[in-house]
Write a protein that holds these residues in place. Sequence first.
Motif, PDB file in Angstrom:
ATOM      1  N   SER A   1      -1.370   7.416   1.105  1.00 27.11           N
ATOM      2  CA  SER A   1      -2.088   8.501   0.432  1.00 27.11           C
ATOM      3  C   SER A   1      -2.981   9.217   1.435  1.00 27.11           C
ATOM      4  CB  SER A   1      -2.932   7.936  -0.722  1.00 27.11           C
ATOM      5  OG  SER A   1      -4.022   7.171  -0.205  1.00 27.11           O
ATOM      6  N   ASP A   2      -3.677  10.227   0.954  1.00 26.54           N
ATOM      7  CA  ASP A   2      -4.581  10.977   1.833  1.00 26.54           C
ATOM      8  C   ASP A   2      -5.780  10.136   2.272  1.00 26.54           C
ATOM      9  OD1 ASP A   2      -2.925  13.164   1.654  1.00 26.54           O
ATOM     10  OD2 ASP A   2      -4.072  14.130   0.046  1.00 26.54           O
ATOM     11  N   ASP A   3      -6.002   9.001   1.582  1.00 24.38           N
ATOM     12  CA  ASP A   3      -7.114   8.131   1.956  1.00 24.38           C
ATOM     13  C   ASP A   3      -6.879   7.456   3.307  1.00 24.38           C
ATOM     14  OD1 ASP A   3      -8.421   8.738  -0.382  1.00 24.38           O
ATOM     15  OD2 ASP A   3      -7.606   7.009  -1.471  1.00 24.38           O
ATOM     16  N   GLU A   4      -5.593   7.284   3.669  1.00 23.08           N
ATOM     17  CA  GLU A   4      -5.265   6.658   4.947  1.00 23.08           C
ATOM     18  C   GLU A   4      -5.231   7.738   6.026  1.00 23.08           C
ATOM     19  OE1 GLU A   4      -5.017   4.332   2.009  1.00 23.08           O
ATOM     20  OE2 GLU A   4      -3.203   5.554   2.028  1.00 23.08           O
ATOM     21  N   LYS A   5      -6.158   7.691   6.918  1.00 17.94           N
ATOM     22  CA  LYS A   5      -6.286   8.736   7.932  1.00 17.94           C
ATOM     23  C   LYS A   5      -5.372   8.529   9.129  1.00 17.94           C
ATOM     24  CE  LYS A   5      -9.363  10.682   5.418  1.00 17.94           C
ATOM     25  NZ  LYS A   5      -8.947  11.861   4.600  1.00 17.94           N
TER      26      LYS A   5
ATOM     27  N   CYS B   1       0.851  -1.196   0.000  1.00 18.85           N
ATOM     28  CA  CYS B   1       0.000   0.000   0.000  1.00 18.85           C
ATOM     29  C   CYS B   1       0.881   1.238   0.000  1.00 18.85           C
ATOM     30  CB  CYS B   1      -0.920   0.024   1.219  1.00 18.85           C
ATOM     31  SG  CYS B   1      -1.960   1.517   1.303  1.00 18.85           S
TER      32      CYS B   1
ATOM     33  N   TRP C   1      -3.458   2.559   7.140  1.00 17.03           N
ATOM     34  CA  TRP C   1      -2.380   2.214   6.202  1.00 17.03           C
ATOM     35  C   TRP C   1      -2.050   0.726   6.306  1.00 17.03           C
ATOM     36  CZ3 TRP C   1       3.289   4.412   6.575  1.00 17.03           C
ATOM     37  CH2 TRP C   1       3.941   4.211   5.344  1.00 17.03           C
TER      38      TRP C   1
ATOM     39  N   ARG D   1      -4.923  -1.462   4.814  1.00 20.00           N
ATOM     40  CA  ARG D   1      -4.977  -1.537   3.347  1.00 20.00           C
ATOM     41  C   ARG D   1      -3.878  -2.438   2.809  1.00 20.00           C
ATOM     42  NH1 ARG D   1      -5.422   3.190  -0.405  1.00 20.00           N
ATOM     43  NH2 ARG D   1      -6.115   1.466  -1.719  1.00 20.00           N
TER      44      ARG D   1
END
Length: 317
Positions: free
Chosen positions: A286-290, A283, A295, A298
Amino acid sequence: MSTESSELAELHWLFDMLQHIDVGLIVLDSQYQVSLWNGFMENHSGKSSTTVKGKSLFELFPDVSSDWLKKKVDTVLALKTPIYVSWEQRPYVFKFKPYRSITGTSEHMYQNVVLRPITDVRGGVSHVCVVVYDVTAVAMNKRSLVEANRRLDQMSKTDGLTDLNNRANIDRALGMIFTSYEKNKGTHSLVIADIDHFKNVNDEYGHTIGDEVLKDVAKALGGSSRRGDFVGRFGGEEFVILLPNTSKEGAYKYSEKIREAIAKRKVKTDQGDISITISLGICELSDDEKDVSAWLSRADDALYKAKSEGRNRTCVA
């Protein structure tokens, strides 16, 4: 007893004390020639006072750093003030062997050295007294303590079986990279690797052989890492590889190289050679991982995909 006799006796006692005191005493003139050389120096150097008196210290001991010691002596003569040199600044001035049993693990005597100006009857300073203290026991104890603390620190960060970074250290590294990404962005990838069918290895060969397999895979992963990469044992048969400044494409190439190498590798055990494979999930942060957990989750999903698609493969989230 007459005053003269008393003074002679006192002088004799003083001279005897200087000869037998358990520190080195050397008196040098402004030309670095030896004027006094006590018993300590005789015993440790193997050179008698009659042999060294009137001779250059640096001719007698060519391994002594002449430039360094000359500067110290000249400073004492010029400023008429003592200079102190600890073993931590310079382990020794004279390369003597230690002689006490407690210091038997040291190759040389550690020394503290003091250079003191000697004032003559007219108040001038033309000689310097060099005092050499044997501090080997203190130095060795301190070095042992430093080494013990270093090992404890290493143990707190290292997995006991594989010598890779442990879970706590992995969490710290992930947190640092995530914080860096929040501030400065950048490209960072996380890889989770899992040994395929590891339970079968334990069931068929036993946990001792299973440990050998884990150590072999850890050696392969650690040996394939690049400068700046972070490899650790996440738990059980799972490993984490943190690849800073690496895109998912770069992480994929890296992971495939490792996967192929391990698939070709034979783990040598006392029950014969064992072939194993690994699956890997990647993985790119990215900004999708808060947070770090997202992280990891994913990357774990990508690993699950690799296993569900037949194992011995790499998948990207």
